[in-house]
Design a protein around this motif. Structure first.
Motif, PDB file in Angstrom:
ATOM      1  N   ARG A 153      -5.858  13.316  -7.297  1.00  0.00           N
ATOM      2  CA  ARG A 153      -7.215  12.612  -7.218  1.00  0.00           C
ATOM      3  C   ARG A 153      -7.331  11.632  -8.356  1.00  0.00           C
ATOM      4  O   ARG A 153      -7.715  10.444  -8.360  1.00  0.00           O
ATOM      5  CB  ARG A 153      -8.247  13.554  -7.337  1.00  0.00           C
ATOM      6  N   GLU A 184      -4.604   7.827   3.539  1.00  0.00           N
ATOM      7  CA  GLU A 184      -4.060   9.394   3.873  1.00  0.00           C
ATOM      8  C   GLU A 184      -4.088   9.379   5.485  1.00  0.00           C
ATOM      9  O   GLU A 184      -5.100   9.222   6.128  1.00  0.00           O
ATOM     10  CB  GLU A 184      -5.259  10.187   3.047  1.00  0.00           C
ATOM     11  N   LEU A 225      -4.750   2.956  -0.560  1.00  0.00           N
ATOM     12  CA  LEU A 225      -4.184   4.137  -0.515  1.00  0.00           C
ATOM     13  C   LEU A 225      -4.546   4.527   0.736  1.00  0.00           C
ATOM     14  O   LEU A 225      -5.710   4.502   1.001  1.00  0.00           O
ATOM     15  CB  LEU A 225      -4.432   5.299  -1.589  1.00  0.00           C
ATOM     16  N   SER A 238      -1.234  13.189   1.170  1.00  0.00           N
ATOM     17  CA  SER A 238      -2.427  13.378   0.179  1.00  0.00           C
ATOM     18  C   SER A 238      -2.078  12.724  -1.214  1.00  0.00           C
ATOM     19  O   SER A 238      -0.674  12.699  -1.441  1.00  0.00           O
ATOM     20  CB  SER A 238      -2.940  14.783  -0.189  1.00  0.00           C
ATOM     21  N   PHE A 239      -3.165  12.529  -1.877  1.00  0.00           N
ATOM     22  CA  PHE A 239      -2.712  11.787  -3.513  1.00  0.00           C
ATOM     23  C   PHE A 239      -3.442  12.768  -4.549  1.00  0.00           C
ATOM     24  O   PHE A 239      -4.482  13.333  -4.112  1.00  0.00           O
ATOM     25  CB  PHE A 239      -3.446  10.547  -3.307  1.00  0.00           C
ATOM     26  N   TYR A 245     -12.202   2.640   4.139  1.00  0.00           N
ATOM     27  CA  TYR A 245     -12.940   2.537   2.898  1.00  0.00           C
ATOM     28  C   TYR A 245     -14.362   2.281   3.116  1.00  0.00           C
ATOM     29  O   TYR A 245     -14.663   1.279   4.172  1.00  0.00           O
ATOM     30  CB  TYR A 245     -12.292   1.657   1.769  1.00  0.00           C
ATOM     31  N   CYS A 249       0.838  -1.317   0.165  1.00  0.00           N
ATOM     32  CA  CYS A 249       0.040  -0.011   0.144  1.00  0.00           C
ATOM     33  C   CYS A 249       0.783   1.250   0.037  1.00  0.00           C
ATOM     34  O   CYS A 249       2.114   1.160   0.193  1.00  0.00           O
ATOM     35  CB  CYS A 249      -1.016  -0.132   1.387  1.00  0.00           C
ATOM     36  N   TYR A 253      -5.626   8.463  -7.341  1.00  0.00           N
ATOM     37  CA  TYR A 253      -6.155   7.890  -6.319  1.00  0.00           C
ATOM     38  C   TYR A 253      -7.174   6.855  -6.915  1.00  0.00           C
ATOM     39  O   TYR A 253      -7.306   5.601  -6.477  1.00  0.00           O
ATOM     40  CB  TYR A 253      -6.891   8.788  -5.469  1.00  0.00           C
ATOM     41  N   ARG A 254      -7.979   7.531  -7.558  1.00  0.00           N
ATOM     42  CA  ARG A 254      -8.998   6.697  -8.497  1.00  0.00           C
ATOM     43  C   ARG A 254      -8.354   5.441  -9.156  1.00  0.00           C
ATOM     44  O   ARG A 254      -9.063   4.336  -9.166  1.00  0.00           O
ATOM     45  CB  ARG A 254     -10.004   7.563  -9.459  1.00  0.00           C
TER      46      ARG A 254
END
Length: 163
Positions: free
Chosen positions: A86, A101, A99, A83-84, A138, A78, A89-90
């Protein structure tokens, strides 16, 4: 459990998989060039189960899925970051790469530490220091996508009646 590789802020997709490798589509081939733009030969240091920890905006840059595919195929368990980007991330969720945060974890975990992850609890344990950190968990559907190895396997299971 996995050993930590620590990165800074704004690690972009060109650092993860440089443009000259975008003709690769096989995950195993992409695994061999993981982080090649960051450090030549980096992928040879990754052991399955290792963990990436980074600062702000990990995965910024282009929307290419090559980057998360290479990381997952290299065996990274992982990525933990402040932050990622966006789209990264998707894309990571779509292929089943978790992932997390956590600003606190990203700032306190060090290069070479050994960490254990519980996605169900959003818990990150730094075995080296004994510290626990927490990230959000999640939603059930997203966790199922990750558990099944990505969106394709999730859809196959849902459409075949194997929920």
């Amino acid at each position: 459990m996995g050993k930590v590789f620590k990165f800074g802020d704004h690690i972009d997709t060109d650092a993860i998989v440089p443009g000259k490798f975008l003709n690769l589509t096989d995950p195993e081939a992409l695994a061999g060039v993981c982080m090649e733009g960051y450090e030549s030969g980096f992928a040879s240091r990754i052991v399955p189960g290792d963990i990436f920890v980074a600062g702000e905006n990990f995965g910024c840059g282009s929307s290419r899925e090559h980057a998360p595919i290479s990381i997952k195929a290299a065996g990274v368990r992982c990525i933990i970051a402040c932050s990622f980007a966006r789209i990264f991330y998707r894309s990571a969720i779509n292929i089943g790469l978790p992932l997390l945060e956590s600003r606190e974890a990203a700032s306190r975990i060090r290069q070479g530490d050994v960490c254990e992850i519980s996605l169900a609890e959003g818990k990150i344990t730094d075995i080296t220091t004994g510290e626990d950190f927490y990230a959000g968990v999640y939603p059930e559907q997203i966790q199922e996508i990750i558990d099944r190895g990505g969106m394709i396997e999730y859809v196959k299971a849902r459409t075949s009646g194997h929920k």
